[in-house]
Design a protein around this motif. Structure first.
Motif, PDB file in Angstrom:
ATOM      1  N   MET A 240      38.592  23.667  77.044  1.00 27.51           N
ATOM      2  CA  MET A 240      39.668  22.711  76.946  1.00 27.51           C
ATOM      3  C   MET A 240      41.009  23.443  76.882  1.00 27.51           C
ATOM      4  O   MET A 240      41.086  24.545  76.370  1.00 27.51           O
ATOM      5  CB  MET A 240      39.514  21.848  75.699  1.00 27.51           C
ATOM      6  CG  MET A 240      38.342  20.866  75.763  1.00 27.51           C
ATOM      7  SD  MET A 240      38.239  19.819  74.307  1.00 27.51           S
ATOM      8  CE  MET A 240      39.301  18.495  74.780  1.00 27.51           C
ATOM      9  N   THR A 241      42.010  22.783  77.385  1.00 26.38           N
ATOM     10  CA  THR A 241      43.357  23.338  77.311  1.00 26.38           C
ATOM     11  C   THR A 241      44.125  22.663  76.179  1.00 26.38           C
ATOM     12  O   THR A 241      43.732  21.595  75.712  1.00 26.38           O
ATOM     13  CB  THR A 241      44.113  23.090  78.628  1.00 26.38           C
ATOM     14  OG1 THR A 241      44.355  21.676  78.763  1.00 26.38           O
ATOM     15  CG2 THR A 241      43.342  23.611  79.829  1.00 26.38           C
ATOM     16  N   PRO A 242      45.223  23.263  75.744  1.00 21.58           N
ATOM     17  CA  PRO A 242      46.042  22.583  74.736  1.00 21.58           C
ATOM     18  C   PRO A 242      46.524  21.201  75.206  1.00 21.58           C
ATOM     19  O   PRO A 242      46.633  20.280  74.391  1.00 21.58           O
ATOM     20  CB  PRO A 242      47.213  23.542  74.522  1.00 21.58           C
ATOM     21  CG  PRO A 242      46.620  24.883  74.826  1.00 21.58           C
ATOM     22  CD  PRO A 242      45.686  24.627  75.982  1.00 21.58           C
ATOM     23  N   GLN A 243      46.768  21.042  76.500  1.00 23.28           N
ATOM     24  CA  GLN A 243      47.183  19.741  77.015  1.00 23.28           C
ATOM     25  C   GLN A 243      46.049  18.727  76.899  1.00 23.28           C
ATOM     26  O   GLN A 243      46.269  17.581  76.498  1.00 23.28           O
ATOM     27  CB  GLN A 243      47.658  19.856  78.473  1.00 23.28           C
ATOM     28  CG  GLN A 243      48.929  20.654  78.648  1.00 23.28           C
ATOM     29  CD  GLN A 243      48.710  22.162  78.564  1.00 23.28           C
ATOM     30  OE1 GLN A 243      47.641  22.669  78.868  1.00 23.28           O
ATOM     31  NE2 GLN A 243      49.730  22.870  78.121  1.00 23.28           N
ATOM     32  N   THR A 244      44.837  19.146  77.215  1.00 27.36           N
ATOM     33  CA  THR A 244      43.678  18.277  77.070  1.00 27.36           C
ATOM     34  C   THR A 244      43.469  17.913  75.606  1.00 27.36           C
ATOM     35  O   THR A 244      43.189  16.758  75.273  1.00 27.36           O
ATOM     36  CB  THR A 244      42.413  18.963  77.632  1.00 27.36           C
ATOM     37  OG1 THR A 244      42.652  19.346  78.982  1.00 27.36           O
ATOM     38  CG2 THR A 244      41.209  18.056  77.573  1.00 27.36           C
ATOM     39  N   ASP A 245      43.627  18.900  74.735  1.00 24.90           N
ATOM     40  CA  ASP A 245      43.513  18.643  73.299  1.00 24.90           C
ATOM     41  C   ASP A 245      44.569  17.632  72.849  1.00 24.90           C
ATOM     42  O   ASP A 245      44.268  16.713  72.079  1.00 24.90           O
ATOM     43  CB  ASP A 245      43.682  19.928  72.496  1.00 24.90           C
ATOM     44  CG  ASP A 245      42.521  20.891  72.655  1.00 24.90           C
ATOM     45  OD1 ASP A 245      41.434  20.465  73.104  1.00 24.90           O
ATOM     46  OD2 ASP A 245      42.708  22.078  72.329  1.00 24.90           O
ATOM     47  N   ALA A 246      45.799  17.802  73.311  1.00 24.94           N
ATOM     48  CA  ALA A 246      46.875  16.876  72.926  1.00 24.94           C
ATOM     49  C   ALA A 246      46.558  15.460  73.391  1.00 24.94           C
ATOM     50  O   ALA A 246      46.750  14.493  72.639  1.00 24.94           O
ATOM     51  CB  ALA A 246      48.201  17.346  73.506  1.00 24.94           C
ATOM     52  N   LEU A 247      46.063  15.320  74.619  1.00 28.98           N
ATOM     53  CA  LEU A 247      45.707  13.995  75.127  1.00 28.98           C
ATOM     54  C   LEU A 247      44.590  13.369  74.301  1.00 28.98           C
ATOM     55  O   LEU A 247      44.613  12.172  74.004  1.00 28.98           O
ATOM     56  CB  LEU A 247      45.312  14.075  76.599  1.00 28.98           C
ATOM     57  CG  LEU A 247      46.438  14.372  77.574  1.00 28.98           C
ATOM     58  CD1 LEU A 247      45.874  14.661  78.959  1.00 28.98           C
ATOM     59  CD2 LEU A 247      47.440  13.228  77.613  1.00 28.98           C
ATOM     60  N   ALA A 248      43.616  14.183  73.902  1.00 26.45           N
ATOM     61  CA  ALA A 248      42.512  13.678  73.081  1.00 26.45           C
ATOM     62  C   ALA A 248      43.017  13.236  71.708  1.00 26.45           C
ATOM     63  O   ALA A 248      42.598  12.199  71.187  1.00 26.45           O
ATOM     64  CB  ALA A 248      41.428  14.744  72.937  1.00 26.45           C
ATOM     65  N   ILE A 249      43.912  14.001  71.135  1.00 28.41           N
ATOM     66  CA  ILE A 249      44.467  13.636  69.833  1.00 28.41           C
ATOM     67  C   ILE A 249      45.273  12.340  69.938  1.00 28.41           C
ATOM     68  O   ILE A 249      45.133  11.439  69.098  1.00 28.41           O
ATOM     69  CB  ILE A 249      45.332  14.781  69.267  1.00 28.41           C
ATOM     70  CG1 ILE A 249      44.437  15.963  68.895  1.00 28.41           C
ATOM     71  CG2 ILE A 249      46.165  14.316  68.069  1.00 28.41           C
ATOM     72  CD1 ILE A 249      45.186  17.252  68.620  1.00 28.41           C
ATOM     73  N   LEU A 250      46.098  12.229  70.960  1.00 24.19           N
ATOM     74  CA  LEU A 250      46.880  11.003  71.155  1.00 24.19           C
ATOM     75  C   LEU A 250      45.966   9.797  71.339  1.00 24.19           C
ATOM     76  O   LEU A 250      46.213   8.731  70.760  1.00 24.19           O
ATOM     77  CB  LEU A 250      47.814  11.152  72.360  1.00 24.19           C
ATOM     78  CG  LEU A 250      48.963  12.138  72.195  1.00 24.19           C
ATOM     79  CD1 LEU A 250      49.644  12.382  73.536  1.00 24.19           C
ATOM     80  CD2 LEU A 250      49.948  11.661  71.143  1.00 24.19           C
ATOM     81  N   ALA A 251      44.911   9.963  72.118  1.00 25.41           N
ATOM     82  CA  ALA A 251      43.967   8.866  72.330  1.00 25.41           C
ATOM     83  C   ALA A 251      43.288   8.477  71.025  1.00 25.41           C
ATOM     84  O   ALA A 251      43.117   7.289  70.728  1.00 25.41           O
ATOM     85  CB  ALA A 251      42.933   9.251  73.387  1.00 25.41           C
ATOM     86  N   ARG A 252      42.910   9.459  70.239  1.00 16.83           N
ATOM     87  CA  ARG A 252      42.241   9.165  68.969  1.00 16.83           C
ATOM     88  C   ARG A 252      43.179   8.449  67.997  1.00 16.83           C
ATOM     89  O   ARG A 252      42.763   7.517  67.304  1.00 16.83           O
ATOM     90  CB  ARG A 252      41.710  10.461  68.351  1.00 16.83           C
ATOM     91  CG  ARG A 252      40.930  10.250  67.099  1.00 16.83           C
ATOM     92  CD  ARG A 252      39.636   9.500  67.357  1.00 16.83           C
ATOM     93  NE  ARG A 252      38.928   9.319  66.107  1.00 16.83           N
ATOM     94  CZ  ARG A 252      38.296   8.221  65.752  1.00 16.83           C
ATOM     95  NH1 ARG A 252      38.240   7.199  66.575  1.00 16.83           N
ATOM     96  NH2 ARG A 252      37.690   8.147  64.592  1.00 16.83           N
ATOM     97  N   LEU A 253      44.425   8.874  67.959  1.00 10.95           N
ATOM     98  CA  LEU A 253      45.395   8.188  67.108  1.00 10.95           C
ATOM     99  C   LEU A 253      45.514   6.713  67.512  1.00 10.95           C
ATOM    100  O   LEU A 253      45.561   5.832  66.656  1.00 10.95           O
ATOM    101  CB  LEU A 253      46.758   8.873  67.190  1.00 10.95           C
ATOM    102  CG  LEU A 253      46.853  10.249  66.533  1.00 10.95           C
ATOM    103  CD1 LEU A 253      48.179  10.910  66.893  1.00 10.95           C
ATOM    104  CD2 LEU A 253      46.687  10.149  65.029  1.00 10.95           C
ATOM    105  N   ASP A 254      45.540   6.466  68.809  1.00  6.83           N
ATOM    106  CA  ASP A 254      45.593   5.081  69.297  1.00  6.83           C
ATOM    107  C   ASP A 254      44.323   4.320  68.915  1.00  6.83           C
ATOM    108  O   ASP A 254      44.391   3.168  68.477  1.00  6.83           O
ATOM    109  CB  ASP A 254      45.785   5.041  70.808  1.00  6.83           C
ATOM    110  CG  ASP A 254      47.176   5.475  71.236  1.00  6.83           C
ATOM    111  OD1 ASP A 254      48.102   5.465  70.402  1.00  6.83           O
ATOM    112  OD2 ASP A 254      47.336   5.831  72.425  1.00  6.83           O
TER     113      ASP A 254
END
Length: 80
Positions: A1-15
């Motif tokens: 995973m990349t940091p960008q992929t991680d960021a997208l996953a975190i944003l999705a989880r927050l939602d």
């Protein structure tokens, strides 16, 4: 995973769990510019400063924070 992929996953989880509020994306070092671009694509705020990176997107040294801001605005403008 990349940091960008991680960021997208975190944003999705927050939602998913209903966390509301402001979101800001930024990275440090070599991840600084990809995260600035991701924030621009997502329409999220970002930040930039010498505490994040000492180089422009092309890797050349910068003279200060004002130059970093100009580069960040250029990155966002290039996204269309």
């Amino acid at each position: 995973m990349t940091p960008q992929t991680d960021a997208l996953a975190i944003l999705a989880r927050l939602d998913e769990v209903g966390v509301r509020g402001e979101r800001l994306l930024h990275g440090e070092g070599e991840q600084c510019w990809p995260m600035v671009a991701l924030a621009g694509r997502l329409g999220l705020p970002t930040r930039i400063g010498l505490e994040d990176t000492l180089t422009a997107p092309d890797g050349t040294p910068v003279s200060g924070n004002a130059e970093l801001v100009r580069h960040a605005l250029s990155v966002w403008a290039s996204l269309g």
